[in-house]
Scaffold this active site. Structure first.
Site, mmCIF file in Angstrom:
data_model
loop_
_atom_site.group_PDB
_atom_site.id
_atom_site.type_symbol
_atom_site.label_atom_id
_atom_site.label_comp_id
_atom_site.label_asym_id
_atom_site.label_seq_id
_atom_site.Cartn_x
_atom_site.Cartn_y
_atom_site.Cartn_z
ATOM 1 N N GLU A 23 -9.337 7.597 3.689
ATOM 2 C CA GLU A 23 -9.168 7.954 5.113
ATOM 3 C C GLU A 23 -9.611 9.387 5.364
ATOM 4 O OE1 GLU A 23 -5.425 6.980 6.948
ATOM 5 O OE2 GLU A 23 -5.940 8.077 8.785
ATOM 6 N N LYS A 45 0.865 -1.190 0.000
ATOM 7 C CA LYS A 45 0.000 0.000 0.000
ATOM 8 C C LYS A 45 0.894 1.231 0.000
ATOM 9 C CE LYS A 45 -2.397 1.476 3.808
ATOM 10 N NZ LYS A 45 -1.835 2.833 4.008
HETATM 11 O O1 KIV Z 1 -0.681 2.801 8.620
HETATM 12 C C1 KIV Z 1 -1.854 2.393 8.778
HETATM 13 O O2 KIV Z 1 -2.172 1.707 9.737
HETATM 14 C C2 KIV Z 1 -2.824 2.772 7.763
HETATM 15 C C3 KIV Z 1 -4.273 2.493 8.047
HETATM 16 C C4 KIV Z 1 -4.756 3.105 9.269
HETATM 17 C C5 KIV Z 1 -5.125 2.782 6.883
HETATM 18 O O3 KIV Z 1 -2.467 3.267 6.763
#
Ligand code: KIV
Length: 270
Positions: free
Chosen positions: A188, A119
């Protein structure tokens, strides 16, 4: 010889869940025991978030988190998870400088970390990076809206997309991330109505955090839902347990028993 195979969630399953309307449940994990418990409970996706920087290492932001730290957490999680999809966060400065570095670091989280997807944060500005990583057959989850790695640009952790211009930009970001080939996108800290619009617009699943109920799934930080993080509690967090209280009770009892000599008992001695 047939070995009983446990079916692991894949990005194809996430897509099917969006199509069928089944909500996707996502939690963060950073270590072996937490990840094992949530995997056994049937969580769909375990996110090794760079929020580790805040909830595990105690930094004020996620910015100091390094690739080595993310690899360490990802390996621990990947060792214990057999059914959920493991997604690892790319930390700040691991993908922003150039595409070669971005691709190598994404690859490391898969090859050395054991994740099945990565991600990264950003919209239009990271579309080229997403495309480059997807071209290596690495599934990419996008992350738009309140992106913690942009804390200094945002002037703090503020809800994004309340004004029309910002909302338009977020719609463009969502389209750009999906068009670049992301398999899902985290929304978010954005108004529920805008998140709902984005979720209908995109063919890939949206995973909300502080983005209302109409997202295709929800993600929260494990320390927040278990009451392990007393520093701050954003409005979007629901606390499902008071684990701090339970830990405190256990530690209080241990200290008392050591001091009064009731531990160790004969059953703990050789
Ligand atoms: O770093 C993280 O935990 C996140 C989530 C809260 C979406 O990016």
């Amino acid at each position: 010889m047939s070995k009983k195979s446990v079916k692991r969630r894949t990005i194809i399953d996430l897509q099917a869940m969006k199509a069928s309307g089944e909500k996707i449940a996502v939690l963060t994990a950073y270590d072996y025991p937490f990840a094992r418990i949530m995997d056994q409970a049937g969580i769909d996706v375990v996110l090794v978030g760079d929020s580790a920087g805040s909830v595990v290492a105690g930094y004020d932001t996620t910015l100091p988190v390094t690739m080595e730290e993310m690899l360490y957490h990802t390996r621990a999680v990947a060792r214990s998870v057999s059914q959920a999809l493991v997604v690892a966060d790319m930390p700040f400065l691991s993908y922003q400088v150039d595409l070669v570095e971005a691709r190598r670091n994404a690859g490391r989280l898969i090859k050395d970390g054991g994740a099945q997807a990565i991600k990264l944060e950003g919209g239009v500005n990271v579309a080229e990076t997403i495309r480059a990583i997807v071209a290596m057959d690495i599934p990419v989850v996008g992350h738009i809206g309140l992106t913690p790695q942009s804390v200094h640009r945002m002037g703090g952790y503020r809800v994004q997309g309340r004004e029309e211009a910002q909302a338009k930009q977020l719609l463009a970001d969502a389209r750009a991330v999906a068009d670049a080939g992301a398999c899902a996108v985290v929304l978010e800290g954005i108004p529920a109505k805008l998140a709902s619009e984005i979720s209908s617009l995109l063919s890939i699943p949206t995973i909300g955090i502080g983005a209302g109920v109409d997202c295709d799934g929800q993600v929260l930080v494990i320390h927040d839902i278990l009451g392990l993080c007393e520093k701050y509690s954003p409005k979007f967090v629901k606390r499902y347990a008071d684990v701090s209280g339970t830990i405190r009770q256990g530690i209080d009892d241990y200290i008392r028993e050591v001091k009064d000599g009731s531990f160790p008992g004969p059953e703990h001695s050789f």
